[in-house]
Scaffold this motif. Structure first.
Motif, short mmCIF file in Angstrom:
data_model
loop_
_atom_site.label_atom_id
_atom_site.label_comp_id
_atom_site.label_asym_id
_atom_site.label_seq_id
_atom_site.Cartn_x
_atom_site.Cartn_y
_atom_site.Cartn_z
N TYR A 140 0.84 -1.21 0.00
CA TYR A 140 0.00 0.00 0.00
C TYR A 140 0.87 1.25 0.00
O TYR A 140 0.77 2.10 -0.88
N ILE A 141 1.75 1.34 0.98
CA ILE A 141 2.60 2.53 1.10
C ILE A 141 3.73 2.48 0.05
O ILE A 141 4.27 3.50 -0.32
N THR A 142 4.06 1.29 -0.39
CA THR A 142 5.13 0.97 -1.37
C THR A 142 6.54 1.27 -0.86
O THR A 142 7.50 1.08 -1.58
N VAL A 143 6.64 1.75 0.36
CA VAL A 143 7.95 1.96 0.97
C VAL A 143 7.94 1.28 2.33
O VAL A 143 6.94 1.34 3.03
N ILE A 144 9.06 0.64 2.65
CA ILE A 144 9.11 0.02 3.98
C ILE A 144 10.50 0.28 4.59
O ILE A 144 11.51 0.11 3.92
N THR A 145 10.51 0.75 5.83
CA THR A 145 11.78 1.04 6.50
C THR A 145 11.81 0.31 7.85
O THR A 145 10.75 -0.08 8.35
N PRO A 146 13.00 0.14 8.41
CA PRO A 146 13.07 -0.52 9.73
C PRO A 146 12.26 0.24 10.78
O PRO A 146 11.82 -0.34 11.76
N LYS A 147 12.08 1.53 10.56
CA LYS A 147 11.34 2.35 11.53
C LYS A 147 9.90 1.85 11.70
O LYS A 147 9.33 1.94 12.79
N SER A 148 9.33 1.32 10.61
CA SER A 148 7.91 0.93 10.70
C SER A 148 7.73 -0.41 11.41
O SER A 148 6.60 -0.86 11.59
N CYS A 149 8.83 -1.06 11.78
CA CYS A 149 8.65 -2.28 12.59
C CYS A 149 9.59 -2.27 13.79
O CYS A 149 10.18 -3.29 14.13
N ASP A 150 9.75 -1.10 14.42
CA ASP A 150 10.61 -1.03 15.60
C ASP A 150 9.81 -1.30 16.88
O ASP A 150 8.60 -1.53 16.83
N ILE A 151 10.53 -1.26 18.01
CA ILE A 151 9.89 -1.62 19.27
C ILE A 151 8.75 -0.67 19.61
O ILE A 151 7.73 -1.08 20.17
N MET A 152 8.92 0.60 19.24
CA MET A 152 7.85 1.55 19.54
C MET A 152 6.52 1.09 18.92
O MET A 152 5.47 1.22 19.53
N TYR A 153 6.64 0.53 17.73
CA TYR A 153 5.40 0.04 17.10
C TYR A 153 4.84 -1.16 17.87
O TYR A 153 3.64 -1.28 18.06
N SER A 154 5.75 -2.04 18.31
CA SER A 154 5.31 -3.18 19.12
C SER A 154 4.54 -2.73 20.34
O SER A 154 3.49 -3.28 20.69
N ILE A 155 5.10 -1.68 20.98
CA ILE A 155 4.45 -1.17 22.20
C ILE A 155 3.11 -0.54 21.84
O ILE A 155 2.11 -0.74 22.53
#
Lengths: 255, 348
Positions: free
Chosen positions: B245-260
Motif C-alpha cells: 500500500y505505502i510501497t515503501v518500507i523502513t526498519p522504523k515501521s517495525c521497531d519496538i515503539m510500534y510493538s508497544i
C-alpha cells in the motif's frame, strides 16, 4: 476372560520432595463401580497421591495401574483421554467463563476439531459444538445447576462452584473420577446434596476415589476407606472396620 | 437471562452493521488523507485482533509483534522488487497473482519463525516472555539495518508494486480501502469463530487456570504456541499489505515503539475483546494523527492515555464503558447482578 476387577491400582508408590517423604510405599486398589475414600490428617499426602495419579507429580518409585495398564509418568493433559477426571481442593473453576462454557471445556478430550477447522467454523465444528452444548446442559441439570448456565464462574457461590467442577469432570464420560475434598466449605444441606450426587454416580456404574475430611460424609458414601498418615497407609477397610480400628483412632485423637 | 446463543447472534448483527457502515463510509470521506487514516486503522486492526487473541485469551504478552509485521512487509518487498521471482513461475501463471502468492508464503514463513521462537519462549512466564519477545524484536531490527544488501539498510526499500487483480490495481486509497477492509472483516469473522469454539474455550481456560486446563486434556504449551503462530501470521498479513500500500518500507515501521503501540491498542480497546481490538486500533491511530501537532510529546501523551485507561478502565475502554453504562441503568448493588453484566460485556 472377565475384565480386571481393579479400576485403579496404586502399587508401592513413593514420592519425595527433596528430603521430605510425602508418600511412603503406599499401595491400595480401587475396585470397579465402588466409592473409595482417602482420609487422614492434614499433610498425610492425600492430595499428593491424587496429583501423582493425574500426572501432575511424578512418583519417585512405584507404579500406578489403570485398568491393568501402567500409567506412571503420564503427562497431565493425557490423563483425561484415558477416562480419568478430577476436581480440585481449592476450586479451579474458570472464573471468566460462564457456567456452561466451564462444563463445555470438560468435553475437550472428547472432541477433536482442530485450530484451522475452528477458524473456518466448518460443518463438523458446528455439529460438534451443538453436541457438546447439549451434553453440557444435561450435566448442569444433573448437578442441579440448570438455569445458571450463563452466570460467570466467579459469581457462583462456593457450593455451586463445587458442583460445577463435578459437572465439568463428568461431562467427558470418565471411568474414574477423583474428587479432592468435594464437600469442604459446604453447609449441611449442600453436603447432603453432594452425597446424593456421588451415590447416583455409583449407581450409574462410575468408579469414584475421593479425599475428604468430613467423616459423616465419608461414612455415608464410601464402600472402602483408606487411611493415610504421614505419607504411609495406616489402614484400609469398610467404614465400620475403620471406625473401630485402634490405630486410626490413635492417629486422629492422639494416644 | 438471555439464551446462550445471544452473544453470537449479537456479534453477527454487529458485523453486518460494520460491513454496512464500511460500504457507505467512502461516500462521506472525500479527502484521500482521511481514507489513508481509515486504511491504517484497518491494517492495524488485523494485527491487533491477532495480538489480542494471544494477550487476552491465552494470557501471553508479546512485545515483539512489530517484528512479525516487518517480516511480512520485508518478505513481500524483497521478493517483489530485487528478486526477479517471476522467472520461477511458469509462463501461463498470471503475473498479478505472484504478489498474492508471495503474501501467502510470507505468512507461512512468519508462522514458521514464530513457531520456532514460540516453542522455547512460551515456556517462560510473565515478564520473561515479554523480555524474550522484546529481545527478538531488537535482533530483527538490527538485522534489517545491517544487512543492507538485501534489506536496503536504514533507508529501507522503495518501489514495492501495488497489488492487482487482473488489470485492476489497488493503487488508490479508495481501492485499497476495499481490499484492506474486506480482509479486516474476514479477520474479525475468523477470530469470532475461534473464540466461540473448542479452541477458544481452551485458550480462555489456560488464561484462568492452567492446572485445571491441563486436567481437561488441554496441552497448554501447544495451545500457546499455536495462538502465538496465529497472531504472528495475522501480523505478517498486515505487514505485507502495508508494504504493497505505502510501497515503501523502513526498519522504523517495525521497531519496538510500534510493538508497544499495538500492545497499547489491545489494552486500551479491551483485553480479551475482539471488538475492543477494532476500537483500540481506531482510537490510537486517530490520536496519533491528531497528536502530530505536538510532534515530540506524542509518546508522552500516549503514555498518559495508557495510564489513565489502566486506572479508570482496567478491563479496557470498550468493555469498561459498556459495563459502567449498564450498571448505571440497572444500578443494582448486588454482586451477582453486576457480574452478570460483566459476563454480557466481557466477550464483546
Amino acid at each position: 476372560m472377565k475384565r480386571a476387577k481393579a479400576m485403579l491400582e496404586v502399587a508401592n508408590v513413593n514420592k519425595s520432595f527433596g528430603g521430605i517423604m510425602a508418600l511412603m510405599d503406599v499401595s491400595f486398589r480401587v475396585d470397579r463401580g465402588t466409592i473409595t475414600a482417602m482420609i487422614g490428617p492434614n499433610g498425610a499426602g492425600k492430595t499428593t497421591l491424587l496429583n501423582v495419579i493425574t500426572g501432575i507429580y511424578m512418583a519417585s518409585a512405584g507404579e500406578i495401574l489403570f485398568e491393568g495398564k501402567n500409567i506412571s509418568g503420564i503427562r497431565p493433559h493425557q490423563v483425561s483421554y484415558l477416562g480419568i477426571s478430577r476436581t480440585f481442593q481449592n476450586l479451579q473453576v474458570f472464573q471468566n467463563m460462564s457456567a456452561l462454557e466451564n462444563v463445555m471445556v470438560g468435553s475437550h478430550c472428547r472432541t477433536s476439531a482442530g485450530f484451522i477447522a475452528c477458524l473456518a467454523r466448518t460443518l463438523k465444528v458446528k455439529r460438534e459444538e451443538k453436541e457438546v452444548r447439549n451434553r453440557a446442559m444435561e450435566m448442569l441439570g444433573f448437578v442441579n445447576l440448570a438455569g445458571k448456565q450463563n452466570q460467570p464462574g466467579s459469581s457462583l457461590p462456593c457450593g455451586d462452584q463445587k458442583r460445577l467442577e463435578l459437572a465439568r469432570a463428568l461431562v467427558s464420560h470418565p471411568k474414574l473420577v477423583l474428587l479432592d475434598e468435594p464437600v469442604s466449605g459446604l453447609n449441611n444441606s449442600e453436603t447432603e446434596e453432594m452425597g446424593d450426587l456421588i451415590l447416583k454416580l455409583k449407581e450409574s456404574g462410575m468408579t469414584v476415589l475421593l479425599v475428604e475430611h468430613d467423616m459423616n460424609f465419608v461414612m455415608r458414601v464410601s464402600d472402602v476407606i483408606v487411611v493415610l498418615n504421614y505419607g504411609e497407609k495406616l489402614a484400609q477397610g469398610s467404614p465400620a472396620e475403620i471406625q473401630n480400628d485402634d490405630m486410626v483412632i490413635a492417629a486422629y485423637l492422639g494416644d | 437471562m438471555q439464551p446462550f446463543g445471544f452473544r453470537e447472534n449479537a456479534n453477527t448483527c454487529y458485523l453486518l452493521i460494520l460491513a454496512f457502515t464500511l460500504v457507505f463510509l467512502p461516500l462521506l470521506i472525500r479527502s484521500s488523507y482521511y481514507l489513508l487514516v481509515v486504511n491504517l486503522i484497518g491494517l492495524n486492526t488485523i494485527l491487533v485482533v491477532g495480538l489480542n487473541l494471544l494477550i487476552g485469551y491465552a494470557g501471553q504478552i508479546s512485545i515483539g509483534h512489530a517484528a512479525f509485521f516487518g517480516m511480512g512487509a520485508y518478505f513481500s518487498a524483497i521478493l517483489t522488487t530485487s528478486f526477479g521471482l517471476s522467472v520461477w513461475f511458469p509462463s501461463w501463471f498470471p503475473g498479478w497473482l505472484i504478489p498474492w502468492v508471495i503474501i501467502l508464503f510470507a505468512m507461512l514463513f512468519t508462522g514458521a519463525v514464530a513457531y520456532l521462537i514460540g516453542i522455547p519462549t512460551l515456556k517462560l512466564k510473565g515478564n520473561y516472555l515479554v523480555m524474550a519477545t522484546l529481545g527478538f524484536n531488537i535482533i530483527f531490527e538490527i538485522v534489517l539495518v545491517e544487512w543492507d544488501s538485501v534489506t536496503g539498510g536504514a533507508n529501507g526499500m522503495a518501489g514495492v508494486p501495488y497489488l492487482a487483480v487482473g488489470d485492476f490495481y489497488f493503487n488508490s486509497d479508495l481501492r485499497f480501502y476495499c481490499l484492506v477492509w474486506s480482509l479486516c472483516l474476514l479477520t474479525l469473522i475468523v477470530s469470532f469463530n475461534l473464540v466461540n469454539s473448542r479452541v477458544g474455550r481452551a485458550m480462555k481456560a489456560i488464561h484462568d487456570s492452567e492446572v485445571a486446563a491441563n486436567t481437561m486434556g488441554i496441552n497448554t504449551h501447544r495451545y500457546k504456541v499455536k495462538v502465538f503462530v496465529l497472531s504472528a501470521v495475522f501480523a505478517s498479513l498486515a505487514g505485507s499489505l502495508y508494504a504493497h500500500y505505502i510501497t515503501v518500507i523502513t526498519p522504523k515501521s517495525c521497531d519496538i515503539m510500534y510493538s508497544i503501540q499495538v500492545v497499547i491498542m489491545v489494552i486500551v480497546g479491551g483485553i480479551g475483546s475482539v471488538w475492543g481490538s477494532l476500537f483500540g486500533a481506531t482510537l490510537l491511530i486517530l490520536l496519533s494523527e491528531v497528536l502530530h501537532v505536538i510532534e515530540k510529546f506524542n509518546v508522552v501523551a500516549l503514555g498518559l492515555i495508557l495510564m489513565l485507561v489502566m486506572i479508570f478502565f482496567p478491563e479496557g475502554l470498550i468493555p469498561g464503558l459498556l459495563k459502567r453504562r449498564r450498571s448505571q441503568v440497572q444500578s443494582s448493588p448486588f454482586r451477582s447482578r453486576r457480574s452478570e453484566v460483566r459476563s454480557q460485556t466481557s466477550d464483546l
